[in-house]
Design a protein around this motif. Structure first.
Motif, PDB file in Angstrom:
ATOM      1  N   THR A 138       0.830  -1.202   0.000  1.00  0.00           N
ATOM      2  CA  THR A 138       0.000   0.000   0.000  1.00  0.00           C
ATOM      3  C   THR A 138       0.865   1.252   0.000  1.00  0.00           C
ATOM      4  O   THR A 138       0.570   2.221  -0.689  1.00  0.00           O
ATOM      5  CB  THR A 138      -0.959  -0.007   1.208  1.00  0.00           C
ATOM      6  OG1 THR A 138      -1.782  -1.175   1.112  1.00  0.00           O
ATOM      7  CG2 THR A 138      -1.838   1.225   1.219  1.00  0.00           C
ATOM      8  N   ALA A 139       1.951   1.217   0.744  1.00  0.00           N
ATOM      9  CA  ALA A 139       2.857   2.368   0.778  1.00  0.00           C
ATOM     10  C   ALA A 139       3.392   2.668  -0.617  1.00  0.00           C
ATOM     11  O   ALA A 139       3.525   3.829  -1.018  1.00  0.00           O
ATOM     12  CB  ALA A 139       4.006   2.107   1.742  1.00  0.00           C
ATOM     13  N   ARG A 140       3.695   1.630  -1.381  1.00  0.00           N
ATOM     14  CA  ARG A 140       4.170   1.827  -2.748  1.00  0.00           C
ATOM     15  C   ARG A 140       3.077   2.448  -3.613  1.00  0.00           C
ATOM     16  O   ARG A 140       3.334   3.349  -4.408  1.00  0.00           O
ATOM     17  CB  ARG A 140       4.640   0.498  -3.342  1.00  0.00           C
ATOM     18  CG  ARG A 140       5.261   0.668  -4.725  1.00  0.00           C
ATOM     19  CD  ARG A 140       5.707  -0.639  -5.325  1.00  0.00           C
ATOM     20  NE  ARG A 140       4.546  -1.360  -5.789  1.00  0.00           N
ATOM     21  CZ  ARG A 140       4.337  -2.656  -5.600  1.00  0.00           C
ATOM     22  NH1 ARG A 140       5.221  -3.369  -4.941  1.00  0.00           N
ATOM     23  NH2 ARG A 140       3.268  -3.243  -6.064  1.00  0.00           N
ATOM     24  N   LEU A 141       1.840   1.966  -3.473  1.00  0.00           N
ATOM     25  CA  LEU A 141       0.734   2.533  -4.249  1.00  0.00           C
ATOM     26  C   LEU A 141       0.527   4.014  -3.930  1.00  0.00           C
ATOM     27  O   LEU A 141       0.146   4.787  -4.792  1.00  0.00           O
ATOM     28  CB  LEU A 141      -0.569   1.772  -3.972  1.00  0.00           C
ATOM     29  CG  LEU A 141      -0.759   0.444  -4.673  1.00  0.00           C
ATOM     30  CD1 LEU A 141      -2.100  -0.166  -4.274  1.00  0.00           C
ATOM     31  CD2 LEU A 141      -0.671   0.568  -6.174  1.00  0.00           C
ATOM     32  N   ILE A 142       0.756   4.402  -2.688  1.00  0.00           N
ATOM     33  CA  ILE A 142       0.628   5.801  -2.289  1.00  0.00           C
ATOM     34  C   ILE A 142       1.801   6.618  -2.832  1.00  0.00           C
ATOM     35  O   ILE A 142       1.627   7.696  -3.396  1.00  0.00           O
ATOM     36  CB  ILE A 142       0.562   5.928  -0.749  1.00  0.00           C
ATOM     37  CG1 ILE A 142      -0.730   5.311  -0.210  1.00  0.00           C
ATOM     38  CG2 ILE A 142       0.694   7.382  -0.312  1.00  0.00           C
ATOM     39  CD1 ILE A 142      -0.749   5.149   1.304  1.00  0.00           C
TER      40      ILE A 142
ATOM     41  N   VAL B 230       1.591   8.921   6.482  1.00  0.00           N
ATOM     42  CA  VAL B 230       1.325   7.630   7.099  1.00  0.00           C
ATOM     43  C   VAL B 230      -0.184   7.438   7.161  1.00  0.00           C
ATOM     44  O   VAL B 230      -0.893   8.253   7.746  1.00  0.00           O
ATOM     45  CB  VAL B 230       1.926   7.552   8.525  1.00  0.00           C
ATOM     46  CG1 VAL B 230       1.621   6.210   9.172  1.00  0.00           C
ATOM     47  CG2 VAL B 230       3.428   7.806   8.469  1.00  0.00           C
ATOM     48  N   VAL B 231      -0.654   6.387   6.528  1.00  0.00           N
ATOM     49  CA  VAL B 231      -2.078   6.066   6.556  1.00  0.00           C
ATOM     50  C   VAL B 231      -2.246   4.892   7.509  1.00  0.00           C
ATOM     51  O   VAL B 231      -1.654   3.827   7.310  1.00  0.00           O
ATOM     52  CB  VAL B 231      -2.603   5.696   5.152  1.00  0.00           C
ATOM     53  CG1 VAL B 231      -4.055   5.268   5.227  1.00  0.00           C
ATOM     54  CG2 VAL B 231      -2.430   6.871   4.202  1.00  0.00           C
TER      55      VAL B 231
ATOM     56  N   ILE C 293      -4.728   5.967  -1.119  1.00  0.00           N
ATOM     57  CA  ILE C 293      -4.137   6.958  -2.029  1.00  0.00           C
ATOM     58  C   ILE C 293      -4.882   8.281  -1.880  1.00  0.00           C
ATOM     59  O   ILE C 293      -4.280   9.352  -1.795  1.00  0.00           O
ATOM     60  CB  ILE C 293      -4.182   6.480  -3.501  1.00  0.00           C
ATOM     61  CG1 ILE C 293      -3.297   5.254  -3.704  1.00  0.00           C
ATOM     62  CG2 ILE C 293      -3.764   7.611  -4.444  1.00  0.00           C
ATOM     63  CD1 ILE C 293      -3.477   4.584  -5.062  1.00  0.00           C
ATOM     64  N   ASN C 294      -6.203   8.206  -1.847  1.00  0.00           N
ATOM     65  CA  ASN C 294      -7.025   9.414  -1.712  1.00  0.00           C
ATOM     66  C   ASN C 294      -6.823  10.084  -0.364  1.00  0.00           C
ATOM     67  O   ASN C 294      -6.749  11.308  -0.272  1.00  0.00           O
ATOM     68  CB  ASN C 294      -8.500   9.072  -1.938  1.00  0.00           C
ATOM     69  CG  ASN C 294      -8.733   8.560  -3.337  1.00  0.00           C
ATOM     70  OD1 ASN C 294      -8.509   9.267  -4.300  1.00  0.00           O
ATOM     71  ND2 ASN C 294      -9.139   7.313  -3.453  1.00  0.00           N
ATOM     72  N   ALA C 295      -6.699   9.288   0.698  1.00  0.00           N
ATOM     73  CA  ALA C 295      -6.464   9.851   2.032  1.00  0.00           C
ATOM     74  C   ALA C 295      -5.120  10.573   2.078  1.00  0.00           C
ATOM     75  O   ALA C 295      -5.015  11.689   2.601  1.00  0.00           O
ATOM     76  CB  ALA C 295      -6.508   8.740   3.081  1.00  0.00           C
ATOM     77  N   ALA C 296      -4.094   9.955   1.513  1.00  0.00           N
ATOM     78  CA  ALA C 296      -2.769  10.566   1.503  1.00  0.00           C
ATOM     79  C   ALA C 296      -2.760  11.846   0.677  1.00  0.00           C
ATOM     80  O   ALA C 296      -2.186  12.867   1.087  1.00  0.00           O
ATOM     81  CB  ALA C 296      -1.741   9.574   0.963  1.00  0.00           C
TER      82      ALA C 296
END
Length: 181
Positions: free
Chosen positions: A2-6, A25-26, A42-45
């Motif tokens: 998920t970190a990579r997708l963000i 950090v999500v 992604i949207n939250a970040a």
């Protein structure tokens, strides 16, 4: 993952020359087990970065689309992926063209055949994801990305912080570039 997708769509959206460390950090506190949270993250970040006042060329919207029974379905659940032959996480941002029209620029795609793809295509006759069908999936993602970006822009207009005054640095010299190569 998920970190990579963000990181992949957000990192290039920061102004060149920024050297301040930026961490996003999500933390998922609770979730329905059938939901897929990584594209929502992604949207939250993007939203938090857009609101922060950081030198960021956002907002960026992220959506997952899956090819289920020949149709692209946005934000599918885990259980729906059992009937999907292909799924993609797509991120982008709204751009204004020279003629004044808006479009969505795709910044990141992570795509995969699902675990059941072979069976669904070979045994059940499902449509295989050709290049044209995948391109249709990218186009199908654009209205969702645009709506997510507009929602973030609206929130920024109401609650965003002033742009941070950060120092910017030029690029490295030719000597550093040559040494790295």
């Amino acid at each position: 993952l998920t970190a990579r997708l963000i990181d992949r769509p957000l990192r290039p959206a920061f102004k060149k020359g920024i050297r301040n460390e930026v961490q996003v950090v999500v933390t998922v506190l609770s979730i329905e087990p059938d939901e897929i949270y990584n594209t929502v993250a992604i949207n939250a970040a993007s939203c938090s970065t857009t609101l922060s006042g950081a030198p960021f060329a956002g907002p960026i919207g992220g959506v997952r689309v899956a090819l289920i029974d020949g149709q692209w379905v946005a934000f599918p659940k885990h259980s729906q992926l059992e009937n999907a032959v292909f799924d993609m996480a797509v991120a982008g941002r709204v751009i204004t063209r020279a003629d004044g029209t808006e479009d969505v620029a795709i910044m990141m795609v992570e795509a995969e055949a699902t675990d059941n793809s072979w069976k669904l295509i070979k045994e059940n006759g499902a449509v295989a994801p050709t290049e044209e069908i995948v391109a249709e999936g990218l186009e199908a993602s654009k209205p969702f990305i645009k709506a997510l970006c507009q929602a973030q822009s609206d929130l920024k207009a109401r609650a965003g912080k002033a742009e941070l005054d950060l120092p910017f640095f030029g690029s490295h010299g030719d000597d550093v570039d040559a040494a790295v190569k």
